[in-house]
Design an enzyme around this catalytic site. Structure first.
Site, mmCIF file in Angstrom:
data_model
loop_
_atom_site.group_PDB
_atom_site.id
_atom_site.type_symbol
_atom_site.label_atom_id
_atom_site.label_comp_id
_atom_site.label_asym_id
_atom_site.label_seq_id
_atom_site.Cartn_x
_atom_site.Cartn_y
_atom_site.Cartn_z
ATOM 1 N N THR A 198 4.692 27.400 4.484
ATOM 2 C CA THR A 198 3.426 26.689 4.272
ATOM 3 C C THR A 198 2.258 27.549 4.747
ATOM 4 O O THR A 198 1.229 27.641 4.078
ATOM 5 C CB THR A 198 3.448 25.343 5.017
ATOM 6 O OG1 THR A 198 4.677 24.690 4.731
ATOM 7 C CG2 THR A 198 2.301 24.464 4.577
ATOM 8 N N ARG A 207 1.461 1.910 14.874
ATOM 9 C CA ARG A 207 1.123 1.619 13.476
ATOM 10 C C ARG A 207 1.702 0.259 13.107
ATOM 11 O O ARG A 207 2.480 -0.330 13.851
ATOM 12 C CB ARG A 207 1.656 2.713 12.569
ATOM 13 C CG ARG A 207 3.166 2.805 12.585
ATOM 14 C CD ARG A 207 3.692 4.043 11.907
ATOM 15 N NE ARG A 207 3.471 4.017 10.475
ATOM 16 C CZ ARG A 207 4.170 4.756 9.595
ATOM 17 N NH1 ARG A 207 5.101 5.580 10.026
ATOM 18 N NH2 ARG A 207 3.925 4.684 8.314
ATOM 19 N N GLU A 264 10.855 13.807 -0.638
ATOM 20 C CA GLU A 264 9.788 13.110 -1.366
ATOM 21 C C GLU A 264 8.412 13.617 -0.953
ATOM 22 O O GLU A 264 7.505 13.723 -1.783
ATOM 23 C CB GLU A 264 9.905 11.598 -1.099
ATOM 24 C CG GLU A 264 8.793 10.749 -1.713
ATOM 25 C CD GLU A 264 9.056 10.379 -3.161
ATOM 26 O OE1 GLU A 264 9.889 11.054 -3.806
ATOM 27 O OE2 GLU A 264 8.438 9.432 -3.646
ATOM 28 N N TRP A 294 7.076 0.341 3.515
ATOM 29 C CA TRP A 294 7.583 1.085 2.348
ATOM 30 C C TRP A 294 8.953 1.659 2.643
ATOM 31 O O TRP A 294 9.663 2.074 1.740
ATOM 32 C CB TRP A 294 6.605 2.177 1.917
ATOM 33 C CG TRP A 294 6.692 3.466 2.677
ATOM 34 C CD1 TRP A 294 6.116 3.732 3.880
ATOM 35 C CD2 TRP A 294 7.384 4.672 2.289
ATOM 36 N NE1 TRP A 294 6.417 5.007 4.271
ATOM 37 C CE2 TRP A 294 7.189 5.620 3.312
ATOM 38 C CE3 TRP A 294 8.140 5.043 1.177
ATOM 39 C CZ2 TRP A 294 7.721 6.904 3.263
ATOM 40 C CZ3 TRP A 294 8.681 6.332 1.136
ATOM 41 C CH2 TRP A 294 8.460 7.239 2.177
ATOM 42 N N LYS A 325 1.418 30.200 2.252
ATOM 43 C CA LYS A 325 0.581 29.715 1.155
ATOM 44 C C LYS A 325 -0.866 29.616 1.570
ATOM 45 O O LYS A 325 -1.774 30.041 0.842
ATOM 46 C CB LYS A 325 1.058 28.334 0.700
ATOM 47 C CG LYS A 325 2.228 28.382 -0.213
ATOM 48 C CD LYS A 325 2.757 26.984 -0.413
ATOM 49 C CE LYS A 325 3.810 26.973 -1.469
ATOM 50 N NZ LYS A 325 3.266 26.795 -2.816
ATOM 51 N N HIS A 383 0.834 -1.209 0.000
ATOM 52 C CA HIS A 383 0.000 0.000 0.000
ATOM 53 C C HIS A 383 0.870 1.262 0.000
ATOM 54 O O HIS A 383 0.699 2.143 -0.850
ATOM 55 C CB HIS A 383 -0.926 0.004 1.223
ATOM 56 C CG HIS A 383 -1.614 1.307 1.458
ATOM 57 N ND1 HIS A 383 -2.690 1.722 0.695
ATOM 58 C CD2 HIS A 383 -1.385 2.301 2.342
ATOM 59 C CE1 HIS A 383 -3.095 2.912 1.116
ATOM 60 N NE2 HIS A 383 -2.317 3.296 2.119
ATOM 61 N N HIS A 410 13.923 14.298 11.301
ATOM 62 C CA HIS A 410 12.754 14.335 12.185
ATOM 63 C C HIS A 410 11.940 13.034 12.070
ATOM 64 O O HIS A 410 11.008 12.836 12.834
ATOM 65 C CB HIS A 410 11.898 15.597 11.975
ATOM 66 C CG HIS A 410 11.108 15.654 10.716
ATOM 67 N ND1 HIS A 410 10.745 16.828 10.120
ATOM 68 C CD2 HIS A 410 10.580 14.692 9.940
ATOM 69 C CE1 HIS A 410 10.043 16.579 9.035
ATOM 70 N NE2 HIS A 410 9.929 15.287 8.910
ATOM 71 N N HIS A 411 12.329 12.176 11.145
ATOM 72 C CA HIS A 411 11.732 10.830 11.113
ATOM 73 C C HIS A 411 12.484 9.885 12.051
ATOM 74 O O HIS A 411 12.129 8.728 12.168
ATOM 75 C CB HIS A 411 11.782 10.258 9.695
ATOM 76 C CG HIS A 411 10.980 11.047 8.713
ATOM 77 N ND1 HIS A 411 9.663 10.766 8.443
ATOM 78 C CD2 HIS A 411 11.281 12.126 7.965
ATOM 79 C CE1 HIS A 411 9.209 11.634 7.556
ATOM 80 N NE2 HIS A 411 10.163 12.467 7.247
ATOM 81 N N SER A 441 -3.237 26.479 -6.611
ATOM 82 C CA SER A 441 -2.978 27.876 -6.958
ATOM 83 C C SER A 441 -3.503 28.238 -8.344
ATOM 84 O O SER A 441 -3.683 29.409 -8.650
ATOM 85 C CB SER A 441 -1.478 28.168 -6.902
ATOM 86 O OG SER A 441 -0.960 27.820 -5.646
ATOM 87 N N HIS A 452 12.199 12.568 3.007
ATOM 88 C CA HIS A 452 11.465 13.779 3.337
ATOM 89 C C HIS A 452 11.285 14.729 2.168
ATOM 90 O O HIS A 452 10.174 15.194 1.945
ATOM 91 C CB HIS A 452 11.970 14.501 4.582
ATOM 92 C CG HIS A 452 10.837 15.328 5.092
ATOM 93 N ND1 HIS A 452 9.836 14.821 5.883
ATOM 94 C CD2 HIS A 452 10.449 16.585 4.784
ATOM 95 C CE1 HIS A 452 8.908 15.731 6.059
ATOM 96 N NE2 HIS A 452 9.254 16.813 5.410
ATOM 97 N N TYR A 469 7.674 16.614 -0.109
ATOM 98 C CA TYR A 469 7.441 17.880 -0.809
ATOM 99 C C TYR A 469 7.329 17.663 -2.295
ATOM 100 O O TYR A 469 6.634 18.409 -2.994
ATOM 101 C CB TYR A 469 8.534 18.895 -0.423
ATOM 102 C CG TYR A 469 8.425 19.172 1.043
ATOM 103 C CD1 TYR A 469 7.339 19.892 1.531
ATOM 104 C CD2 TYR A 469 9.298 18.617 1.957
ATOM 105 C CE1 TYR A 469 7.159 20.068 2.879
ATOM 106 C CE2 TYR A 469 9.128 18.801 3.313
ATOM 107 C CZ TYR A 469 8.053 19.521 3.768
ATOM 108 O OH TYR A 469 7.859 19.687 5.103
ATOM 109 N N SER A 471 12.839 6.528 -14.055
ATOM 110 C CA SER A 471 11.735 7.179 -14.756
ATOM 111 C C SER A 471 11.567 8.614 -14.279
ATOM 112 O O SER A 471 11.459 9.552 -15.074
ATOM 113 C CB SER A 471 10.453 6.367 -14.519
ATOM 114 O OG SER A 471 9.315 7.174 -14.621
ATOM 115 N N SER A 472 11.569 8.797 -12.942
ATOM 116 C CA SER A 472 11.373 10.136 -12.397
ATOM 117 C C SER A 472 12.532 11.054 -12.745
ATOM 118 O O SER A 472 12.333 12.238 -13.026
ATOM 119 C CB SER A 472 11.221 10.075 -10.877
ATOM 120 O OG SER A 472 9.990 9.507 -10.542
ATOM 121 N N ASP A 493 5.510 20.521 -27.507
ATOM 122 C CA ASP A 493 5.736 19.209 -26.888
ATOM 123 C C ASP A 493 6.779 19.413 -25.794
ATOM 124 O O ASP A 493 7.237 20.534 -25.567
ATOM 125 C CB ASP A 493 6.221 18.163 -27.912
ATOM 126 C CG ASP A 493 5.889 16.737 -27.452
ATOM 127 O OD1 ASP A 493 5.940 16.471 -26.229
ATOM 128 O OD2 ASP A 493 5.568 15.897 -28.309
#
Lengths: 568, 298
Positions: A342, A464, A269, A153, A345, A90, A316-317, A282, A267, A271, A183-184, A119
């Site tokens: 943040t 969890r 990731e 994950w 925004k 998941h 912070h993880h 926006s 992290h 963002y 790919s990315s 293109d």
């Protein structure tokens, strides 16, 4: 200005060549082969969106199975190791096969249109990045037929090492990271090249649509963050199969190295997954509030600021790992710092709605739902950044709730807003507003039912990634409530699926510009022709379509005569 | 023709009434719920040890600040959506593109709130991180008992009781200091004396685990090759339960642990008994080995 007669007299060689042949070019394959062979950014974009939504549904089914198992304590529906497989599938699916690539899909379709290009810069590389993604996903899901990965994950070493999980599931996961990462990366370089070089005349950096800004920053973040996880999974692969010991303490390695390398990617990731969603919001809010975006420069600067700070918060993880207090304090403060851009925004979006003339269409519903739920994820994020508090809340359902408020309440609601907003452009047909609103309310209520109580579950001590929990500690009721909510959420998503299928066949014709948009994609036909634009208008402001509509109204621009024209 | 605005007005006022009722219900829930649903809005994980108490207090302060921001944002959002929705024949909205003083204002405001949070965190940090002193009824270090030194700040008023915690797939092993030659250990249940500061040295021998008894303070990851530290001090006898908090494999959800706090004399007796039992079982083991070897020789 040379007339055609003068040009003919000057010789055929000096005649300006049309940039793109609309008709009469080489014979192209038709049917399904045309999809395999295409290098058209719009078709690639459609394939991205289609494939990632399939993965989204697969990840959703996995989530519902988990919620079924957790509906009561002592449930024997799913055993422990299958449950660990489900959490791993998941999380990996939603992050690597849905949110990141679906944003690339929207970017693929709309970045060239929004900047007035015909293109992407490298169309064939663009196709390659889609096919790498698809085969990465297939390789990963093939593990279902032998042994799915079961280390989450995050695949923390040493659990993911061959000593503890020798089965191929982890290898399938590594393969997925390599393929989707490639790919990315290819996609990111393509976006950077396209956005830097192919903007319409007059579109300076200060007139670029905010969605394009966020895709540009998303691309730079991918380029900076992906090498870290690419290195980490390669080291894991050699640890597993070629006798190295990068993460193995008995061979002089270090399991903490995995966590640092993983989160140095992990992290940013987050963002990567949220900034383009911010970009969509926006774009959508000003169109439906009939007002310009409030504080364009502040929003763009805040996006860049979040991306920069996002590279400095990874530990912070890891607040509960053996780490010096001064390090924890640094990462608490850097994580706090992200709340400032943040917050900027969020207040800019509220100010965009303020004193507008708000058209209550489905995209606006999802955008408003995004604002309402994302705020909760942002606030709970600040609370989690207080590291002594995190010592209690880390790895509990509070974190599960937090990350879903950010990634579902944030990204996925924005993705649905984007889908409803751009569907008419991609298909030429409008989606049903009725079904859209039913879908929104089911998803909004279902989402909050599922995840709001999970904060409380976490605070009362439920960790969890557990397939079962003790009876009689008061968690049964909240878990059942959450499970019921998750099924409402699932039904809400399916209503949108039905809406898409129905509207593709029998939706009302949309016309070029059904929402009175601000950006150039609304200048061309719906769906756009293969060359996007016969004539690319000169851009004079951040809202070129507004200028064009005004010119048509005041009669300074001919409404007819071009292939693509706005509806006055 | 006259009916239409009337009907629209009625629908509008009904909608407004509905929104007011909804907001009222949410407000009432927020006011009434903390009493009825303790643990829903703040961590229940307190009452065992002073560090858990302080974490809970720190959470409650930040939650109070958070709820104000939450209500402000949601209030502005709902107000805008209701008040500024499109009306036929309404005026074109003013095309405002920004307002520098306002934008600087909320940037500075957000920054200030975070500075306040940082200050509050550091005020509480010391009480959470540094072990408290053992009480007068706690275990006193006897002559000749060596408690290992701890890297976390020294506890005032005597050394804390030091217990080594070792995570293994899928159980916890605890090693206690003792005066005799026998290493006293136990699995699953840790027995500790009340009113005594207990300092834990946590590690793992296989994969990463995380030690967590919610009522006794925060988590400490057990990572192979590293020693992590935390502490607790229990006032009243009782049993405190927890579960491993880092995914460690198939048995992760069943890797539970409990801490049983007992009066000091009961603790000393338990240690003696445990030492005797361990010695006895080792002797039995040796005897059965000799027997087996003797049988094999015949």
């Amino acid at each position: 200005m040379a007339t055609p007669e003068q040009m003919i007299r000057g010789g055929i060689a000096t005649m300006p060549r049309p940039e793109v042949l609309v008709r009469g070019g080489d014979e192209r394959p038709g049917g399904w082969l045309s999809w395999l062979a295409t290098t058209d950014h719009k078709r690639i974009g459609i394939m991205y969106l289609f494939a990632t939504f399939i993965f989204f549904l697969l990840g959703g089914v996995e989530a519902l199975l988990m919620r079924l198992q957790l509906a009561t304590s002592g449930n024997t529906l799913i055993d422990a190791q299958t449950y660990n497989g489900l959490i791993s599938m998941h999380g990996t699916t939603m992050i690597f096969l849905f949110i990141v690539p679906v944003l690339a899909g929207f970017g693929n379709y709309f970045v060239p249109l929004m900047i007035g290009a015909r293109d992407m810069a490298f169309p064939r590389l663009n196709a390659l990045s889609f096919w790498l993604l698809l085969f990465g996903g297939i390789a990963f899901y093939a593990s279902l037929f032998f042994e799915p990965p079961t280390a989450g994950w995050t695949s923390y070493a040493p659990l993911s090492d061959d000593a503890y999980l020798p089965d191929g599931g982890i290898d399938a996961w590594i393969f997925l990271i390599h393929l989707t990462g490639l790919s990315s990366l290819i996609g990111a370089f393509n976006f950077v090249a396209t956005i830097h070089n192919m903007r319409a005349r007059g579109m300076g950096w200060g007139r670029m649509p905010i969605f394009v800004w966020t895709i540009l920053i998303y691309s730079y973040l991918l380029i900076l963050a992906l090498p870290s996880i690419a290195a980490a999974v390669t080291m894991l692969l050699t640890d597993r199969h070629f006798g190295t010991a990068f993460f193995d303490i008995t061979g002089g390695g270090d399991p903490m190295l995995w966590q640092h390398l993983f989160w140095f990617f992990g992290h940013p990731e987050v963002y990567i997954m949220i900034l383009p969603a911010f970009g969509m919001i926006s774009e959508i809010l000003p169109v439906f509030a009939r007002k310009p975006i409030f504080g364009y420069q502040a929003i763009v600067a805040a996006t860049a600021g979040i991306a920069f700070l996002g590279m400095l918060v990874w530990a912070h993880h890891m607040f509960t790992t053996p780490t010096a207090t001064v390090v924890l304090a640094f990462f608490m403060i850097s994580s706090f710092a992200i709340a400032v851009p943040t917050g900027i925004k969020i207040f800019n979006w509220l100010a965009t709605l303020w004193r507008g003339s708000i058209m209550m269409k489905t995209p606006l519903y999802f955008a408003a739902g995004f604002l309402g739920t994302f705020v909760i994820g942002g606030i709970s994020g600040v609370i989690l950044a207080i590291f002594p508090v995190d010592w209690q809340l880390h790895d509990t359902y509070f974190v599960v709730a937090h990350l879903h408020y950010v990634l579902f309440g944030g990204s996925v609601f924005a993705i649905f807003a984007g889908l409803y907003y751009w569907f008419p452009k991609m298909s030429g047909r409008l989606m049903s507003e009725g079904l859209g609103k039913v879908s929104f309310w089911l998803m909004f209520i279902g989402f909050n039912m599922t995840f709001l109580v999970q904060h409380s579950l976490g605070m009362s001590g439920m960790p969890r990634r557990v397939y079962d929990y003790p009876e009689g500690v008061g968690w049964d009721g909240m878990n059942l409530f959450s499970t019921i909510g998750s099924f409402l959420l699932g039904i809400g998503v399916m209503v949108t699926v039905v809406n898409v299928i129905r509207s593709l066949r029998s939706g009302r014709r949309a016309g070029n510009d059904p929402w009175k948009g601000n950006t150039l994609e609304w200048f061309t036909q719906s769906p756009p022709p293969e060359n996007n634009f016969d004539v690319v208008p000169r851009v004079r402001s951040v809202e070129p379509m507004k200028d064009i509509r005004r010119e048509v109204q005041t009669g300074t621009r001919e409404p007819a005569g071009t292939v693509a024209q706005p509806v006055a | 023709m006259i009916l239409r605005p009337l009907r629209a007005g009625a629908a509008n006022s009904r909608r407004r009434a509905l929104i007011v009722a909804l907001l009222g219900a949410i407000g009432a829930l927020l006011v009434l719920a903390p009493g009825a649903l303790a643990g829903v809005f703040s961590p229940e994980n307190a009452g065992g040890s002073p560090n858990a108490e302080n974490i809970s207090l720190l959470y409650k302060i930040s939650f109070a600040i958070a709820i104000v921001i939450f209500l402000l944002v949601e209030g502005l959002l709902v107000y805008s959506l209701v008040k500024y929705r499109f009306r036929r024949g309404g005026p074109e909205p003013a095309q405002i593109r920004g307002n520098a003083p306002l934008e600087i204002g909320w940037t500075v405001g957000a920054g200030l709130i975070l500075v306040v949070l940082i200050v509050i965190t550091f005020i509480y940090l010391d009480d959470i991180e540094s072990p408290a002193a053992s009480g007068p009824n706690g275990l006193q270090a006897a002559e000749g008992v060596q408690f290992a030194s701890v890297d976390q700040p020294e506890a005032p008023g005597g050394d804390p009781l030091q217990i080594e915690v070792n995570g293994q797939q899928y159980l916890w092993r605890f090693e206690y200091p003792s005066s005799g030659d026998t290493q006293v250990f136990s699995y699953y249940e840790m027995v500790v004396p009340i009113d005594t500061t207990v300092s834990l040295q946590i590690t793992s021998q296989d994969v990463a685990h995380s030690w967590w008894i919610p009522d006794l303070g925060g988590k400490a990851d057990a990572i192979p090759g590293y020693t992590n530290e935390t502490w607790f001090k229990i006032e009243e006898p009782g049993v405190y339960r927890g579960v491993c908090a880092e995914l460690c494999g198939e048995g992760h959800a069943d890797m539970r642990a409990q801490v049983r706090a007992v009066p000091v004399d009961e603790y000393s007796a338990w240690i003696e008994q445990q030492a005797t039992d361990i010695e006895r079982s080792q002797e039995l083991l040796a005897a059965s080995r000799r027997q087996r070897e003797a049988a094999a020789e015949q």
